[in-house]
Each structure stands twice: as structure tokens, then as C-alpha cells.
Design a protein around this motif. Structure first.
Motif, PDB file in Angstrom:
ATOM      1  N   GLY A 116     152.308   1.225   8.520  1.00 52.56           N
ATOM      2  CA  GLY A 116     152.491   0.988   9.950  1.00 52.56           C
ATOM      3  C   GLY A 116     151.551   1.842  10.785  1.00 52.56           C
ATOM      4  O   GLY A 116     150.945   1.370  11.755  1.00 52.56           O
ATOM      5  N   ARG A 117     151.431   3.105  10.412  1.00 52.37           N
ATOM      6  CA  ARG A 117     150.536   4.012  11.128  1.00 52.37           C
ATOM      7  C   ARG A 117     149.082   3.573  10.955  1.00 52.37           C
ATOM      8  O   ARG A 117     148.292   3.586  11.908  1.00 52.37           O
ATOM      9  N   LEU A 118     148.714   3.137   9.733  1.00 46.71           N
ATOM     10  CA  LEU A 118     147.346   2.684   9.464  1.00 46.71           C
ATOM     11  C   LEU A 118     147.009   1.469  10.324  1.00 46.71           C
ATOM     12  O   LEU A 118     145.950   1.415  10.955  1.00 46.71           O
ATOM     13  N   VAL A 119     147.914   0.494  10.398  1.00 45.98           N
ATOM     14  CA  VAL A 119     147.679  -0.700  11.203  1.00 45.98           C
ATOM     15  C   VAL A 119     147.566  -0.318  12.684  1.00 45.98           C
ATOM     16  O   VAL A 119     146.694  -0.802  13.398  1.00 45.98           O
ATOM     17  N   GLY A 120     148.427   0.565  13.135  1.00 47.87           N
ATOM     18  CA  GLY A 120     148.374   1.009  14.532  1.00 47.87           C
ATOM     19  C   GLY A 120     147.060   1.698  14.870  1.00 47.87           C
ATOM     20  O   GLY A 120     146.475   1.455  15.931  1.00 47.87           O
ATOM     21  N   GLU A 121     146.589   2.560  13.963  1.00 47.85           N
ATOM     22  CA  GLU A 121     145.315   3.249  14.188  1.00 47.85           C
ATOM     23  C   GLU A 121     144.158   2.265  14.188  1.00 47.85           C
ATOM     24  O   GLU A 121     143.244   2.378  15.004  1.00 47.85           O
ATOM     25  N   GLN A 122     144.187   1.281  13.295  1.00 51.61           N
ATOM     26  CA  GLN A 122     143.123   0.273  13.252  1.00 51.61           C
ATOM     27  C   GLN A 122     143.107  -0.541  14.541  1.00 51.61           C
ATOM     28  O   GLN A 122     142.034  -0.850  15.070  1.00 51.61           O
ATOM     29  N   LEU A 123     144.272  -0.891  15.056  1.00 45.47           N
ATOM     30  CA  LEU A 123     144.331  -1.632  16.317  1.00 45.47           C
ATOM     31  C   LEU A 123     143.793  -0.796  17.472  1.00 45.47           C
ATOM     32  O   LEU A 123     143.096  -1.314  18.352  1.00 45.47           O
ATOM     33  N   ALA A 124     144.090   0.482  17.491  1.00 42.09           N
ATOM     34  CA  ALA A 124     143.583   1.358  18.554  1.00 42.09           C
ATOM     35  C   ALA A 124     142.061   1.450  18.499  1.00 42.09           C
ATOM     36  O   ALA A 124     141.391   1.412  19.538  1.00 42.09           O
ATOM     37  N   ILE A 125     141.509   1.558  17.299  1.00 40.42           N
ATOM     38  CA  ILE A 125     140.056   1.610  17.149  1.00 40.42           C
ATOM     39  C   ILE A 125     139.436   0.293  17.612  1.00 40.42           C
ATOM     40  O   ILE A 125     138.433   0.276  18.326  1.00 40.42           O
ATOM     41  N   ALA A 126     140.028  -0.826  17.206  1.00 36.51           N
ATOM     42  CA  ALA A 126     139.494  -2.135  17.598  1.00 36.51           C
ATOM     43  C   ALA A 126     139.525  -2.312  19.117  1.00 36.51           C
ATOM     44  O   ALA A 126     138.566  -2.820  19.715  1.00 36.51           O
ATOM     45  N   PRO A 177     133.091  -4.974  16.888  1.00 40.42           N
ATOM     46  CA  PRO A 177     133.820  -3.774  16.427  1.00 40.42           C
ATOM     47  C   PRO A 177     133.346  -3.312  15.041  1.00 40.42           C
ATOM     48  O   PRO A 177     134.028  -3.504  14.038  1.00 40.42           O
ATOM     49  N   GLN A 178     132.173  -2.699  14.964  1.00 45.76           N
ATOM     50  CA  GLN A 178     131.579  -2.316  13.687  1.00 45.76           C
ATOM     51  C   GLN A 178     132.417  -1.298  12.914  1.00 45.76           C
ATOM     52  O   GLN A 178     132.565  -1.416  11.706  1.00 45.76           O
ATOM     53  N   ILE A 229     135.476  -3.033  11.376  1.00 46.57           N
ATOM     54  CA  ILE A 229     135.095  -3.872  10.236  1.00 46.57           C
ATOM     55  C   ILE A 229     134.819  -3.005   9.015  1.00 46.57           C
ATOM     56  O   ILE A 229     135.284  -3.304   7.906  1.00 46.57           O
ATOM     57  N   ALA A 230     134.073  -1.913   9.198  1.00 47.11           N
ATOM     58  CA  ALA A 230     133.767  -1.027   8.075  1.00 47.11           C
ATOM     59  C   ALA A 230     135.032  -0.401   7.496  1.00 47.11           C
ATOM     60  O   ALA A 230     135.199  -0.325   6.273  1.00 47.11           O
ATOM     61  N   THR A 231     135.940   0.020   8.354  1.00 45.80           N
ATOM     62  CA  THR A 231     137.182   0.639   7.891  1.00 45.80           C
ATOM     63  C   THR A 231     138.046  -0.373   7.150  1.00 45.80           C
ATOM     64  O   THR A 231     138.649  -0.051   6.121  1.00 45.80           O
ATOM     65  N   LEU A 232     138.122  -1.599   7.673  1.00 42.35           N
ATOM     66  CA  LEU A 232     138.906  -2.623   6.995  1.00 42.35           C
ATOM     67  C   LEU A 232     138.321  -2.954   5.622  1.00 42.35           C
ATOM     68  O   LEU A 232     139.072  -3.194   4.665  1.00 42.35           O
ATOM     69  N   LYS A 233     136.998  -2.943   5.505  1.00 40.37           N
ATOM     70  CA  LYS A 233     136.368  -3.170   4.198  1.00 40.37           C
ATOM     71  C   LYS A 233     136.727  -2.045   3.226  1.00 40.37           C
ATOM     72  O   LYS A 233     137.009  -2.295   2.058  1.00 40.37           O
ATOM     73  N   GLU A 234     136.713  -0.806   3.727  1.00 36.86           N
ATOM     74  CA  GLU A 234     137.097   0.333   2.887  1.00 36.86           C
ATOM     75  C   GLU A 234     138.551   0.192   2.433  1.00 36.86           C
ATOM     76  O   GLU A 234     138.876   0.449   1.267  1.00 36.86           O
TER      77      GLU A 234
END
Length: 142
Positions: free
Chosen positions: A35-45, A123-124, A127-132
Motif C-alpha cells: 500500500g505504501r509502495l503504491v501510494g509513493e508511486q502515485l505521488a511521484i507520478a 513520467p520517466q 516508469i523506471a521505478t515500475l520496471k524495477e
């Protein structure tokens, strides 16, 4: 404005080793981490898209200015043709000069808008973080 990835908390909590913890607690921790990971990814996006939106807005404004310049060139060019044909000299030449200035304005702002819009990246970091994250998830499957 630069976007930096937030620092994640360590996965292992202080206390008992994983093998001594009940499976329910481990699953709850995993759920919280995801949940925290998804929230952080949304904030970055969101931050990246906000930056790209500003660039797109500037490019759009410059395109509008170029369109205005093109319209003014047509308006004054038409007036120049009317005056030029009517008098052959005088007012027509003045209107033709104004139309030429508007044409230069339209070309200049159009070229600037084109260069601004070419720099849009998307959102480069996201995208890079999601690939990782995808590679990490695949490594767990093995």
C-alpha cells in the motif's frame, strides 16, 4: 522542480526473526508495504505529470500566440492587398510592412513552441521505478 524518490522504510521490522512471526502478521506487513509502495508511486507520478503539464501549458500558449500572429498576418496582408491595388503606393506598403512583422512574430513563436513541446518526456522516474518493481517481483517468482 526536480522529483526525488522517497526513502522507503526497511522491510524487516525490529524484533523477532521472520520465522518466529505468525503468517498473519507477515501478510499484514506485506499488505502495508504494498500500500505504501503504491501510494509513493502515485505521488511521484503526480509530481512528474505536474511538471510536464507546465511545459505543455507554455507550449500551448506559444502555439496560441503563433496562431494569433498568423491571423494578424492574414488580416494585414489582406488590407495591404486592398490598399496596394487601390492606390499602388502609400497605405498599402505600410500595411504590408505590418503584415511582414506579424509573419515574423508567428514564425518565431511557432519555432519556440515546437522546441518546448519536443522536450516533453512523460513520467520517466515512475516508469523506471515500475520496471524495477516488475523485475523484483519476477525475481521472487523464481
Amino acid at each position: 522542480m526536480t522529483v526525488t524518490q522517497p526513502q522507503a522504510e526497511p522491510v524487516h521490522r525490529a524484533g523477532a526473526p521472520d520465522e518466529d512471526r505468525p503468517i498473519g502478521v507477515i501478510l499484514t506487513d506485506i499488505k502495508g508495504d504494498l500500500g505504501r509502495l503504491v501510494g509513493e508511486q502515485l505521488a511521484i507520478a503526480k509530481a512528474e505529470m505536474r511538471q510536464e503539464g507546465v511545459k505543455a501549458g507554455i507550449g500551448g500558449g506559444l502555439i496560441a500566440a503563433a496562431l494569433l500572429g498568423g491571423f494578424m498576418m492574414l488580416l494585414f496582408g489582406s488590407l495591404a492587398a486592398v490598399y496596394g491595388l487601390g492606390h499602388l503606393l502609400g497605405n498599402g506598403w505600410a500595411a504590408l510592412i505590418v503584415a511582414g512583422v506579424w509573419l515574423l512574430f508567428a514564425l518565431f513563436t511557432g519555432l519556440i513552441a515546437r522546441s518546448v513541446l519536443k522536450r516533453l518526456n512523460g513520467p520517466q522516474l515512475t516508469i523506471a521505478t515500475l520496471k524495477e518493481n516488475l523485475e523484483w517481483a519476477r525475481s521472487l517468482k523464481k
